[in-house]
Design a protein around this motif. Structure first.
Motif, PDB file in Angstrom:
ATOM      1  N   ARG A  34       0.663  -1.445   0.263  1.00  0.00           N
ATOM      2  CA  ARG A  34      -0.183   0.042  -0.407  1.00  0.00           C
ATOM      3  C   ARG A  34       0.687   1.238  -0.021  1.00  0.00           C
ATOM      4  N   GLU A  35       0.259   2.024  -0.887  1.00  0.00           N
ATOM      5  CA  GLU A  35       1.108   3.130  -1.071  1.00  0.00           C
ATOM      6  C   GLU A  35       0.429   4.580  -1.004  1.00  0.00           C
ATOM      7  N   GLU A  36       0.987   5.765   0.283  1.00  0.00           N
ATOM      8  CA  GLU A  36      -0.817   6.857  -0.024  1.00  0.00           C
ATOM      9  C   GLU A  36       0.292   7.659  -0.103  1.00  0.00           C
ATOM     10  N   ILE A  37      -0.389   9.160  -0.256  1.00  0.00           N
ATOM     11  CA  ILE A  37       0.639  10.063  -0.626  1.00  0.00           C
ATOM     12  C   ILE A  37      -0.414  11.581  -0.493  1.00  0.00           C
ATOM     13  N   VAL A  38      -0.570  12.101   0.512  1.00  0.00           N
ATOM     14  CA  VAL A  38      -1.042  13.371   1.001  1.00  0.00           C
ATOM     15  C   VAL A  38      -0.349  15.004   0.683  1.00  0.00           C
ATOM     16  N   PHE A  39      -0.957  15.874  -0.707  1.00  0.00           N
ATOM     17  CA  PHE A  39      -0.488  16.507  -1.098  1.00  0.00           C
ATOM     18  C   PHE A  39      -0.486  17.651  -0.092  1.00  0.00           C
ATOM     19  N   GLY A  40       0.289  17.777   1.203  1.00  0.00           N
ATOM     20  CA  GLY A  40       0.707  18.364   1.560  1.00  0.00           C
ATOM     21  C   GLY A  40      -0.352  18.611   2.596  1.00  0.00           C
ATOM     22  N   ARG A  41      -0.251  19.339   3.969  1.00  0.00           N
ATOM     23  CA  ARG A  41      -0.690  18.945   5.772  1.00  0.00           C
ATOM     24  C   ARG A  41      -2.077  20.262   5.050  1.00  0.00           C
ATOM     25  N   TYR A  42      -2.926  20.258   6.356  1.00  0.00           N
ATOM     26  CA  TYR A  42      -4.030  20.907   5.677  1.00  0.00           C
ATOM     27  C   TYR A  42      -3.934  21.754   5.597  1.00  0.00           C
ATOM     28  N   GLY A  43      -4.563  22.498   3.952  1.00  0.00           N
ATOM     29  CA  GLY A  43      -4.868  24.065   3.678  1.00  0.00           C
ATOM     30  C   GLY A  43      -3.468  24.048   2.834  1.00  0.00           C
ATOM     31  N   GLU A  44      -2.232  23.020   2.708  1.00  0.00           N
ATOM     32  CA  GLU A  44      -0.759  23.135   2.457  1.00  0.00           C
ATOM     33  C   GLU A  44      -0.881  23.404   0.951  1.00  0.00           C
ATOM     34  N   ALA A  45       0.045  23.715  -0.152  1.00  0.00           N
ATOM     35  CA  ALA A  45      -0.547  23.435  -1.128  1.00  0.00           C
ATOM     36  C   ALA A  45       0.977  22.443  -1.563  1.00  0.00           C
ATOM     37  N   PRO A  46       1.354  21.538  -2.048  1.00  0.00           N
ATOM     38  CA  PRO A  46       2.634  20.755  -2.098  1.00  0.00           C
ATOM     39  C   PRO A  46       3.937  21.098  -3.053  1.00  0.00           C
ATOM     40  N   GLY A  47       4.466  21.027  -2.142  1.00  0.00           N
ATOM     41  CA  GLY A  47       5.717  20.872  -2.868  1.00  0.00           C
ATOM     42  C   GLY A  47       6.226  19.762  -4.003  1.00  0.00           C
ATOM     43  N   ARG A  48       7.204  19.290  -4.861  1.00  0.00           N
ATOM     44  CA  ARG A  48       6.681  18.744  -5.871  1.00  0.00           C
ATOM     45  C   ARG A  48       7.217  17.126  -5.519  1.00  0.00           C
ATOM     46  N   CYS A  49       6.869  15.907  -5.897  1.00  0.00           N
ATOM     47  CA  CYS A  49       6.598  14.795  -5.869  1.00  0.00           C
ATOM     48  C   CYS A  49       6.808  13.782  -7.074  1.00  0.00           C
ATOM     49  N   HIS A  50       8.059  12.891  -7.163  1.00  0.00           N
ATOM     50  CA  HIS A  50       7.744  11.875  -8.331  1.00  0.00           C
ATOM     51  C   HIS A  50       7.866  11.104  -7.773  1.00  0.00           C
ATOM     52  N   ALA A  51       7.075   9.873  -8.169  1.00  0.00           N
ATOM     53  CA  ALA A  51       7.093   8.727  -6.851  1.00  0.00           C
ATOM     54  C   ALA A  51       6.609   7.256  -8.191  1.00  0.00           C
ATOM     55  N   ARG A  52       7.944   6.331  -8.270  1.00  0.00           N
ATOM     56  CA  ARG A  52       7.590   5.308  -9.649  1.00  0.00           C
ATOM     57  C   ARG A  52       7.215   4.239  -8.893  1.00  0.00           C
ATOM     58  N   PHE A  53       6.918   2.978  -8.859  1.00  0.00           N
ATOM     59  CA  PHE A  53       6.466   2.165  -8.773  1.00  0.00           C
ATOM     60  C   PHE A  53       7.129   0.830 -10.052  1.00  0.00           C
ATOM     61  N   ASP A  54       7.489  -0.082  -9.728  1.00  0.00           N
ATOM     62  CA  ASP A  54       7.605  -0.791 -10.319  1.00  0.00           C
ATOM     63  C   ASP A  54       7.276  -2.464  -9.656  1.00  0.00           C
ATOM     64  N   ALA A  55       6.634  -3.399 -10.109  1.00  0.00           N
ATOM     65  CA  ALA A  55       6.753  -4.929  -9.120  1.00  0.00           C
ATOM     66  C   ALA A  55       6.889  -5.235 -10.999  1.00  0.00           C
ATOM     67  N   THR A  56       7.385  -6.622 -10.695  1.00  0.00           N
ATOM     68  CA  THR A  56       7.551  -7.985 -11.636  1.00  0.00           C
ATOM     69  C   THR A  56       7.408  -9.037 -10.950  1.00  0.00           C
ATOM     70  N   TYR A  57       6.633  -9.384 -12.279  1.00  0.00           N
ATOM     71  CA  TYR A  57       6.293 -10.982 -10.877  1.00  0.00           C
ATOM     72  C   TYR A  57       6.930 -12.461 -11.829  1.00  0.00           C
ATOM     73  N   ASP A  58       7.291 -13.000 -11.612  1.00  0.00           N
ATOM     74  CA  ASP A  58       8.458 -13.859 -11.703  1.00  0.00           C
ATOM     75  C   ASP A  58       9.225 -13.634 -13.704  1.00  0.00           C
ATOM     76  N   GLY A  59       9.710 -12.463 -13.167  1.00  0.00           N
ATOM     77  CA  GLY A  59      10.407 -12.280 -14.310  1.00  0.00           C
ATOM     78  C   GLY A  59       9.948 -11.145 -15.537  1.00  0.00           C
TER      79      GLY A  59
END
Lengths: 295, 223, 271
Positions: free
Chosen positions: A168-193
């Motif tokens: 599980r991944e959860e990303i929250v865009f800033g604290r309450y009322g705050e504009a978020p900074g920048r984020c780049h998330a990359r997720f790679d899953a392989t199964y049996d190659g």
């Protein structure tokens, strides 16, 4: 596709309590942030490895390095305990998980991760290898992108044939009322190659973020990848037949082309996000439980 | 063109596949009722498939399935993105794909009917999609329609004028319609019918049957 | 660089490959109200281009590059297994035929598209459009016959489209588009541009039809996006194998819209 009720109506009773816990957690994190801000960039590497001993899982390696501190809280359970604020810009944190064939590991975190600005980009890189017949549950608290942060999250999940994962991944865009900074998330899953799921999320470009094609008015995004029990044969033949997806307000349960299901959710706050994800996870696990189980 | 291809849409009269019959015409003229009647009448002697092009929803396909005139799996619905005429004339890819899917699944077939979404008088089938086409009008649109012509009325292989039982009620002169149609269509046939009074659409079914049987393809099964 | 005329054909909405019946989530976005006017359509198109459009562009470029590679290598059988990774090379045996090895690569690239498309409804729509495009492209740009090949070294693939069709009869649309672009003599960057363009023009047209917007104003939105099209195409092109590194930008709202659309009782567009 079927519409199976709504996550909004399910288990609403605990939401106030959840909200309270969440607020406390965030307050604690912020307090620590205030004291720690201005510290030097850190490089840290933490690792967990399991092995099989007498038919049982043992955690055979547990190495921590501040601010990435790991605590074993059960025979197969490890919690991430941040011992400094951040990550801050310039930090580079690596977490390695090695789940030996036939063993199980659960990874959680005590608090959310508040990503703060600093000098340059902060990087959190998580690499997990799950062996045949092994199971990994990875469900930390959310990552919160504070204003001005520049964060990169890189996840590499390598599943052997017959491995099971709940990620599980959860990303929250800033604290309450705050504009978020920048984020780049990359997720790679392989199964049996083979490639199973590859996703990238970028946050911090308002014109794209607010697009009704991307996040719309959501301020939190979450995904849970659930791979099925080993008895379910991987589907490798490209087929047009879409497996049954389930969708409700802000959440979809998406059977992947390979052996797995992705629960994908959007919400305006972290509590609603978790509620939606958990609803979808329930659907996904229910449908997976219906599949033939190994004896 | 590629002689090394086995794509079977090159030749207009390819041997071995079913006759493809387009059924077009304005909204409400009775296309779906005619297709249902053809299935009912010909289903025993010809191996059939049907592709519908609903403008909205899968209502026509559902109607045909509910009518029980044909095995449900032999009816496929194609969405046309608000442009029913595009799907039968300019970009026939999705319809061809549906026709081939039916032939792959149930072939060999004798006849595949492609019913267009209700459209205007200019909508005709591409020869790349339909080997023969029927254009369906009804008398309630007024007896002037054949005179106005348009590609559907003038060039369809068969013009069907439906709902003749309503002619007295809407003050339509069938003789005028026949004369005007003949003027623009030359020798091409026109049939007057009322599917309500003749649910087997016998005359139209006879014409379709003759087209299908004379189409060079695998012999009709002894059904 | 001069525009390749074949690119114009490939990107023309009149190309008879079934694209007119796909709205790419627009119909459902209109149904749910998140797209309702020019401004919201502009935001929708921009987001679509920079997420799924970007991924499609990269996949199309990779497919076109694979076509180029396969034709450059000609009849050579050997260089392929190494690119596949050890396990699959092993599965192919020690001396796969060129066709077997190429087929394995097309399947792998197609699987990379699968891994980037979590929504089953979007996978189905992509494969339907890919199959229809592949069929059209094989007629428009048939493989050179033996005579053509003896005429001299030809950068056009001796059958990239045929290789693809044999290995993956229902390829993802960007894969078919890239292979078609190569067969038509276009470059990977051309293919990427075509894919990026395809990602927004169909949805824009759908919005014109469904919302009754001024078509000139909607084309104005597309014109505003032309710089983004150019950067998308150039950003999406430099990737070579391993394809694992190809972009994978997700658009969770598009996934939700696609699944809602697939379950909708009333719809005008396939997707």
């Amino acid at each position: 596709m079927t519409d199976t009720g709504s996550p909004e109506t399910a288990s609403d009773t605990s939401s106030d309590a959840q909200e309270g816990t969440w607020a406390n957690t965030l307050a604690a994190v912020e307090q620590r942030a205030q004291t720690d801000i201005g510290r030097r960039a850190m490089r840290a590497r933490a690792a967990v490895a399991t092995s099989l001993a007498g038919g049982r899982t043992v955690i055979s390696r547990l190495s921590s390095m501040p601010p990435l501190t790991l605590r074993q809280t059960g025979p197969q359970t490890v919690y991430l305990v941040s011992t400094a604020a951040g990550p801050l810009g310039g930090d580079r944190l690596d977490l390695d998980l090695d789940i030996a064939p036939g063993t199980s590991l659960e990874v959680g975190s005590v608090a959310g991760t508040l990503v703060l600005p600093g000098s340059g980009e902060s990087v959190m890189a998580i690499s997990a290898r799950v062996g045949a017949g092994a199971a990994l549950r990875f469900a930390p608290q959310p990552t919160v992108l504070a204003a001005g942060c520049a964060h990169r999250l890189v996840v590499r999940l390598t599943l052997a044939a017959g491995a099971r994962a709940f990620w599980r991944e959860e990303i929250v865009f800033g604290r309450y009322g705050e504009a978020p900074g920048r984020c780049h998330a990359r997720f790679d899953a392989t199964y049996d190659g083979r490639p199973l799921l590859r996703q990238e999320y970028t946050v911090g470009g308002p014109a794209i973020d607010a697009s009704p094609a991307v996040y719309g008015d959501a301020r939190c995004i979450g995904t849970t990848l659930i791979t099925p029990p080993p008895a379910t044969p991987p589907v490798v033949t490209p087929s047009e037949a879409a497996s049954e997806a389930v969708v409700a307000e802000g959440v979809a349960v998406l059977p992947l082309a390979g052996p797995g299901v992705l629960v994908s959710a959007l919400a305006t706050d972290a509590v609603a996000l978790r509620r939606r994800l958990e609803w979808g996870e329930g659907i996904a696990l229910g449908s997976l439980a219906g599949a033939a189980r190994p004896t | 063109m590629g002689a090394n291809h086995d794509d079977h849409h090159h030749a207009p009269a390819h041997h071995g596949r079913a006759l493809r019959l387009g059924v077009g015409g304005p909204v409400g003229s009775g296309k779906t009722a005619l297709v249902a009647a053809l299935c009912r009448t010909l289903g025993g002697s010809l191996r059939l498939g049907v592709v519908t092009n609903d403008i909205y929803t899968t209502e026509d396909a559902d109607f045909l399935r509910r009518a029980g005139v044909l095995d449900q799996e032999r009816i496929l619905a194609v969405e046309t993105g608000c442009c029913p005429h595009t799907a039968i004339r300019d970009d026939i890819a999705a319809n061809l794909d549906a026709v081939e899917t039916l032939e792959d699944r149930f072939g060999p077939l004798d006849l595949v009917i492609v019913e267009s979404g209700g459209d205007n008088l200019t909508a005709t089938f591409s020869r790349g999609l339909a080997d023969r086409q029927i254009f369906v009008l009804d008398v309630s649109g007024g007896d002037k329609v054949p005179r106005k012509g348009g590609p559907g009325v003038t060039s369809a292989d068969l013009l069907v004028i439906n709902k003749i039982d309503l002619a007295p009620l809407v003050d339509a002169d069938l003789d005028v319609m026949a004369r005007d149609a003949a003027a623009v269509r030359g020798d091409r046939p026109v049939l007057f019918t009322s599917i309500r009074q003749d649910p087997s659409a016998s005359a139209v079914a006879a014409w379709v049957s003759e087209q299908a049987l004379s189409w060079p393809h695998e012999p009709v099964s002894a059904a | 660089m001069a525009v390749n005329p074949a690119l114009l054909l490939l990107t023309d909405s009149r190309l008879p490959a079934g694209g007119h019946a796909h709205s790419g989530g627009t119909e459902q976005a209109i149904a749910t109200g998140t797209v309702h006017d020019l401004a919201s359509l502009a935001a929708f198109l921009r987001g679509r281009l920079h997420t799924s459009g970007h991924v499609a562009a990269a996949l199309a470029a990779a497919a076109c590059a694979l076509g180029e590679e396969s034709s450059r290598t000609g009849a050579c059988a050997q260089p392929w297994p190494e690119a596949l990774g050890a396990s699959r090379a092993e599965a192919l045996g020690t001396s796969p035929t060129r066709s077997e090895a190429l087929g394995a690569l097309w399947i792998l690239l197609d699987a990379e598209a699968d891994a980037r498309t979590a929504s089953p409804a979007q996978r189905a729509a992509s494969r339907t459009q890919g199959r229809l495009l592949l069929r059209v492209a094989r007629r428009l740009w048939p493989s050179p016959t033996l005579d053509d090949l003896t005429a001299g070294p030809d950068l056009r693939c001796p059958g990239a489209l045929d290789d693809l069709a044999l290995a993956v009869p229902n390829p993802h649309h960007p894969i078919a588009l890239g292979a078609a672009a190569h067969a038509a003599g276009a470059s990977p960057e051309d293919a990427a541009l075509a894919a990026a363009y395809h990602a927004i023009t169909g949805p824009a047209t759908a919005a014109v039809r469904l919302l009754g917007l001024d078509p000139v104003a909607v084309h104005g939105l597309l014109a505003d996006l032309t710089p983004d099209l150019a950067t998308t195409a150039s950003d999406a092109t430099p990737y070579s194998r391993p394809w694992a590194e190809l972009p994978a930008r997700s658009a969770p709202a598009l996934d939700l819209l696609a699944e809602r659309h697939a379950g909708a009782k009333v719809r005008l567009f396939v997707s």
